[in-house]
Scaffold this motif. Structure first.
Motif, PDB file in Angstrom:
ATOM      1  N   THR A  39       0.838  -1.194   0.000  1.00  0.00           N
ATOM      2  CA  THR A  39       0.000   0.000   0.000  1.00  0.00           C
ATOM      3  C   THR A  39       0.876   1.248   0.000  1.00  0.00           C
ATOM      4  O   THR A  39       0.649   2.182  -0.779  1.00  0.00           O
ATOM      5  CB  THR A  39      -0.909   0.003   1.251  1.00  0.00           C
ATOM      6  N   ALA A  40       1.897   1.243   0.856  1.00  0.00           N
ATOM      7  CA  ALA A  40       2.771   2.413   0.938  1.00  0.00           C
ATOM      8  C   ALA A  40       3.480   2.639  -0.388  1.00  0.00           C
ATOM      9  O   ALA A  40       3.559   3.770  -0.884  1.00  0.00           O
ATOM     10  CB  ALA A  40       3.783   2.219   2.061  1.00  0.00           C
ATOM     11  N   LEU A  41       3.982   1.545  -1.005  1.00  0.00           N
ATOM     12  CA  LEU A  41       4.691   1.667  -2.284  1.00  0.00           C
ATOM     13  C   LEU A  41       3.782   2.257  -3.360  1.00  0.00           C
ATOM     14  O   LEU A  41       4.168   3.149  -4.111  1.00  0.00           O
ATOM     15  CB  LEU A  41       5.161   0.289  -2.746  1.00  0.00           C
ATOM     16  N   LEU A  42       2.553   1.718  -3.416  1.00  0.00           N
ATOM     17  CA  LEU A  42       1.627   2.207  -4.440  1.00  0.00           C
ATOM     18  C   LEU A  42       1.273   3.662  -4.202  1.00  0.00           C
ATOM     19  O   LEU A  42       1.155   4.450  -5.135  1.00  0.00           O
ATOM     20  CB  LEU A  42       0.357   1.353  -4.443  1.00  0.00           C
ATOM     21  N   ARG A  43       1.119   4.012  -2.938  1.00  0.00           N
ATOM     22  CA  ARG A  43       0.773   5.391  -2.617  1.00  0.00           C
ATOM     23  C   ARG A  43       1.904   6.331  -3.031  1.00  0.00           C
ATOM     24  O   ARG A  43       1.665   7.391  -3.609  1.00  0.00           O
ATOM     25  CB  ARG A  43       0.490   5.496  -1.119  1.00  0.00           C
ATOM     26  N   ILE A  44       3.132   5.902  -2.766  1.00  0.00           N
ATOM     27  CA  ILE A  44       4.281   6.726  -3.173  1.00  0.00           C
ATOM     28  C   ILE A  44       4.307   6.857  -4.692  1.00  0.00           C
ATOM     29  O   ILE A  44       4.468   7.944  -5.239  1.00  0.00           O
ATOM     30  CB  ILE A  44       5.604   6.109  -2.661  1.00  0.00           C
ATOM     31  N   ALA A  45       4.121   5.717  -5.372  1.00  0.00           N
ATOM     32  CA  ALA A  45       4.183   5.726  -6.841  1.00  0.00           C
ATOM     33  C   ALA A  45       3.113   6.654  -7.411  1.00  0.00           C
ATOM     34  O   ALA A  45       3.379   7.464  -8.293  1.00  0.00           O
ATOM     35  CB  ALA A  45       4.005   4.311  -7.381  1.00  0.00           C
ATOM     36  N   ARG A  46       1.900   6.530  -6.874  1.00  0.00           N
ATOM     37  CA  ARG A  46       0.809   7.367  -7.372  1.00  0.00           C
ATOM     38  C   ARG A  46       1.074   8.834  -7.087  1.00  0.00           C
ATOM     39  O   ARG A  46       0.822   9.706  -7.915  1.00  0.00           O
ATOM     40  CB  ARG A  46      -0.521   6.955  -6.725  1.00  0.00           C
ATOM     41  N   THR A  47       1.605   9.110  -5.895  1.00  0.00           N
ATOM     42  CA  THR A  47       1.876  10.492  -5.520  1.00  0.00           C
ATOM     43  C   THR A  47       2.973  11.073  -6.401  1.00  0.00           C
ATOM     44  O   THR A  47       2.860  12.195  -6.887  1.00  0.00           O
ATOM     45  CB  THR A  47       2.297  10.561  -4.038  1.00  0.00           C
ATOM     46  N   GLU A  48       4.033  10.274  -6.627  1.00  0.00           N
ATOM     47  CA  GLU A  48       5.117  10.763  -7.481  1.00  0.00           C
ATOM     48  C   GLU A  48       4.632  10.992  -8.901  1.00  0.00           C
ATOM     49  O   GLU A  48       5.115  11.862  -9.604  1.00  0.00           O
ATOM     50  CB  GLU A  48       6.284   9.774  -7.470  1.00  0.00           C
ATOM     51  N   ALA A  49       3.637  10.195  -9.326  1.00  0.00           N
ATOM     52  CA  ALA A  49       3.118  10.352 -10.682  1.00  0.00           C
ATOM     53  C   ALA A  49       2.148  11.519 -10.765  1.00  0.00           C
ATOM     54  O   ALA A  49       1.636  11.820 -11.839  1.00  0.00           O
ATOM     55  CB  ALA A  49       2.429   9.064 -11.129  1.00  0.00           C
ATOM     56  N   GLY A  50       1.905  12.176  -9.645  1.00  0.00           N
ATOM     57  CA  GLY A  50       1.049  13.367  -9.671  1.00  0.00           C
ATOM     58  C   GLY A  50      -0.415  13.075  -9.448  1.00  0.00           C
ATOM     59  O   GLY A  50      -1.245  13.977  -9.578  1.00  0.00           O
ATOM     60  N   ALA A  51      -0.749  11.826  -9.098  1.00  0.00           N
ATOM     61  CA  ALA A  51      -2.158  11.513  -8.851  1.00  0.00           C
ATOM     62  C   ALA A  51      -2.608  12.238  -7.588  1.00  0.00           C
ATOM     63  O   ALA A  51      -1.858  12.341  -6.629  1.00  0.00           O
ATOM     64  CB  ALA A  51      -2.351  10.006  -8.678  1.00  0.00           C
ATOM     65  N   GLY A  52      -3.807  12.739  -7.580  1.00  0.00           N
ATOM     66  CA  GLY A  52      -4.308  13.442  -6.415  1.00  0.00           C
ATOM     67  C   GLY A  52      -4.275  14.940  -6.604  1.00  0.00           C
ATOM     68  O   GLY A  52      -4.925  15.681  -5.882  1.00  0.00           O
ATOM     69  N   ARG A  53      -3.503  15.396  -7.583  1.00  0.00           N
ATOM     70  CA  ARG A  53      -3.418  16.840  -7.781  1.00  0.00           C
ATOM     71  C   ARG A  53      -4.762  17.403  -8.239  1.00  0.00           C
ATOM     72  O   ARG A  53      -5.098  18.534  -7.933  1.00  0.00           O
ATOM     73  CB  ARG A  53      -2.320  17.148  -8.808  1.00  0.00           C
ATOM     74  N   GLU A  54      -5.536  16.549  -8.975  1.00  0.00           N
ATOM     75  CA  GLU A  54      -6.839  17.031  -9.450  1.00  0.00           C
ATOM     76  C   GLU A  54      -7.810  17.239  -8.294  1.00  0.00           C
ATOM     77  O   GLU A  54      -8.784  17.963  -8.417  1.00  0.00           O
ATOM     78  CB  GLU A  54      -7.418  16.080 -10.515  1.00  0.00           C
ATOM     79  N   GLY A  55      -7.514  16.572  -7.144  1.00  0.00           N
ATOM     80  CA  GLY A  55      -8.384  16.723  -5.985  1.00  0.00           C
ATOM     81  C   GLY A  55      -7.922  17.814  -5.034  1.00  0.00           C
ATOM     82  O   GLY A  55      -8.420  17.909  -3.925  1.00  0.00           O
ATOM     83  N   PHE A  56      -6.971  18.638  -5.457  1.00  0.00           N
ATOM     84  CA  PHE A  56      -6.456  19.698  -4.586  1.00  0.00           C
ATOM     85  C   PHE A  56      -7.561  20.677  -4.203  1.00  0.00           C
ATOM     86  O   PHE A  56      -8.401  21.042  -5.018  1.00  0.00           O
ATOM     87  CB  PHE A  56      -5.343  20.460  -5.304  1.00  0.00           C
ATOM     88  N   ALA A  57      -7.533  21.071  -2.952  1.00  0.00           N
ATOM     89  CA  ALA A  57      -8.485  22.080  -2.488  1.00  0.00           C
ATOM     90  C   ALA A  57      -7.750  22.947  -1.479  1.00  0.00           C
ATOM     91  O   ALA A  57      -6.602  22.656  -1.111  1.00  0.00           O
ATOM     92  CB  ALA A  57      -9.685  21.405  -1.853  1.00  0.00           C
TER      93      ALA A  57
END
Lengths: 442, 231
Positions: free
Chosen positions: A279-297
């Protein structure tokens, strides 16, 4: 029509066609201009000659004029002179089929024949008619000769263009073949291959340099990915082999419900740890790939830091650690609240597991979030490495943790356009983790 | 309870439906979004569990279609590993809970129970009561019998959540999500320390214990058994 597929010959062919067309158009235009200018010139000559003859007439009378006209006509020059009576009988000179009583400029074809004549007539006071004429065909021949120059030059230019285009095309072909050869080698898996550069610094060299920089970056990224894959394989092998040994030992034992249950519980625990790592690895990978930026508030970072610190306060107290929280009010940033919460939690997990002494959490406007302690810290040469996945200091190997906490913090900082900096705590001891994030104006 | 399970992975689907059936639930299974949506729209269920990624309409589309048809059946969305940010998206689409795969079956069971017990239209309650434990939500006070209990804000939120789900196993992950809004598992024992502090406060007057630890699963708040001595 031949349509060459290569670029340079195609350009050369186009150039040749354009050169030929413009040169022929130029020839037509030149011919018209030259003919006009030469005829004008001829008219001036005719006028001058007529003027001279009229002066002779004034001085020597009709007889004198007739003599001059006769001699001029006999000279083998371009000019012809005719002096005729009012009713068209020739007095002197030769000019067949001349009109009578011609006054002013005119053009006619001698005897309706092929040679056009330019003539200037003057009616003398006595009624006699003086006509000066010049052969127009010589003028036209000169204009024609002049007009031929552009097409000849154009034809030569077109041929040269075609030849150069062909030669240039071959050069181009060679350089492109070298580039596509290198590209194919990269495609085939040789990531160390680079495009050849001629050293001339031209457009091709600049393009090759850019592509080479790109290949460099790709090679680094692939190496990093490979490193991470190796690390993942390596770091998951130990818990997986532990799990296998545990299950094997349980299997080999005589069946006993209590011991079996214990073995299974241990196995589930081990598996949970492995899943947590994934889970941690995937979260890091997704974060490094910029996932989640569209949900910025807009995130109230002050409130977020206080809430996380409050969640950790009892655990810190239980561990005998003092937790000091100093948060500037109303610090806002654009970001992902869940990830920022986890980043701060990871920093606190880190200091509670590996640090010592008082824990200080501070948030300054800007926004700068700092977690520091009074523990052993991290040696300067290790600070870059601990941010890497799975890197753990030797003294931390015995303590729980995946070795991924700081990697995620660093990835979260990167996602928000900020950075994680590790240094010494206040007074030069302990560890200070500073998360610099771009603040949001209120 | 009658539960609808929409899951395209046959192995997961068989494992979950068998587990839930053993618990005494009636489980209807759909293996794609189209069938799942049809069942959800036409049959009464107590809880719907749907995968997020499905052939046909996906989990979130089903969720939106249900909510658009004014069907308020609690929905739990299952998602692939590691997608933290998707949790928010799912909750915004109208999901009542969210669970990342792979999950422990005990976790799923606890969450389904917590969902099913929730009244369809939750009346605004001002007071919660479990056994002799009372909580006034307007005045933010708690008491056990006649004894007032001083609670920190976090402890108050934790106890409120537990009192809204009496007798149910609440996992650490559930508590982290609902009380602290943490969508991750910290290595620090944040939940355990808070629960043990809360437990001490609840039993400070020598009363019988109310919070029970379920090994490997989580915590249960239930009325103290009469006659059982204080721990």
């Amino acid at each position: 029509m031949i349509r060459p597929r290569s670029f340079a010959p195609r350009v050369a062919l186009a150039v040749a066609v354009v050169v030929l067309i413009t040169s022929f158009l130029g020839a037509g235009w030149g011919w018209l201009r030259a003919q006009g200018a030469l005829r004008q010139q001829l008219d001036l000559v005719l006028a001058a000659e007529a003027e001279g003859l009229l002066r002779d007439y004034e001085t020597f009378g009709l007889r004198g004029l007739a003599e001059v006209a006769e001699s001029t006509s006999r000279r083998r020059g371009p000019l012809l002179v005719l002096l005729q009576t009012a009713d068209g009988r020739p007095i002197a000179g030769r000019l067949p089929s001349a009109p009578t009583a011609l006054q002013g400029f005119a053009t006619w074809r001698r005897g309706g024949g092929e040679v056009p004549l330019r003539v200037l007539g003057a009616v003398l006071p006595g009624g006699a008619n003086l006509i000066v004429a010049a052969d127009l065909s010589s003028v036209d021949r000169a204009a024609y000769a002049l007009a031929w120059a552009p097409p000849v030059a154009g034809g030569v230019a077109a041929l040269v263009a075609l030849l150069l285009g062909f030669l240039f095309g071959q050069g181009l072909e060679r350089r492109l073949a070298a580039i596509s050869g290198a590209a194919r080698a990269v495609m085939a898996g040789d990531l160390t291959r680079r495009l050849p550069e001629s050293g001339r610094g031209d457009e091709f060299d600049r393009l090759a340099a850019t592509i080479n920089a790109m290949l460099e970056r790709i090679e680094t990224l692939v190496a990093e990915v490979r490193q991470v894959t190796d690390d993942v394989a390596h770091d998951l092998r130990s818990p997986l082999s532990r799990l296998r040994q545990r299950l094997e030992a349980a299997l080999a034992r005589a069946r006993d419900p209590a011991a079996d249950a214990e073995a299974l519980e241990g196995a589930v625990e081990e598996l949970d740890g492995i899943l947590a790592t994934f889970t941690a690895l995937l979260r890091i990978a997704r974060t490094e790939a910029g996932a989640g930026r569209e949900g910025f508030a807009r995130v109230d970072l002050s409130a977020l830091v206080l809430a996380v610190a409050e969640a950790y306060a009892p655990s810190a107290e239980e561990a005998g650690r003092e937790l000091e929280v100093e948060v500037a009010p109303r610090v806002f940033i654009q970001g992902s609240a869940p990830l920022l919460r986890q980043a701060l939690a990871n920093l606190l997990d880190n200091t509670l597991a590996h640090g010592a002494g008082r824990v200080r959490v501070s948030l300054r406007p800007g926004a700068v979030l700092e977690v520091s302690d009074e523990g052993p810290g991290i040696p300067p040469e290790e600070r870059d490495k601990v941010v890497r996945r799975f890197y753990r200091l030797d003294r931390s190997r015995g303590t729980p943790g995946t070795g991924l906490g700081l990697s995620l913090v660093s990835a979260v900082a990167g996602l928000h356009g900020g950075a994680l900096t590790l240094g010494e705590g206040p007074g030069g001891r302990g560890l200070s983790a500073v998360l610099t994030l771009p603040g949001d104006e209120v | 309870m009658r539960i609808l399970l929409i899951e395209d992975d046959a192995a997961t689907s068989a494992y979950v439906s068998r587990g839930l059936s053993e618990e005494g639930h009636v489980v209807d299974v759909a293996s794609n979004g189209k069938d799942g949506l049809f069942l959800a729209l036409n049959e009464p269920f107590d809880v719907i569990v749907t995968d997020r990624m499905l052939p046909g309409p996906d989990g979130l589309s089903i969720l939106r279609a249900l909510r658009a048809s004014a069907i308020t059946t609690p929905v739990l969305v299952l998602t692939a590993l590691g997608e933290v940010d998707r949790r928010v998206e799912g909750l915004e689409a109208g999901a009542d809970d969210y669970l990342a795969k792979p999950f422990a079956f005990s976790e799923l069971r606890a969450r389904i129970r917590a969902l099913a017990r929730r009244p369809a239209q939750q009346a605004e309650m001002h007071e919660l009561a479990v056994g002799d434990l009372r909580m006034d939500l307007l005045r933010r006070t708690a008491s056990r019998g006649a004894r007032a209990i001083e609670l920190l804000p976090t402890e108050f939120r934790l106890l409120e959540y537990m009192m809204r789900h009496p007798g149910e196993v609440l996992t650490r992950t559930m508590l982290l999500e609902k009380v602290w809004d943490f969508s991750f598992d910290p290595t620090t024992n944040v939940v355990d320390v808070h629960v043990s502090r809360l437990r001490r406060k609840l039993e400070a007057g020598g009363e019988a214990p109310m919070i029970r630890t379920v090994r490997g699963a989580g915590y249960v708040l239930s009325p103290a058994e009469p006659g059982r001595p204080a721990a």
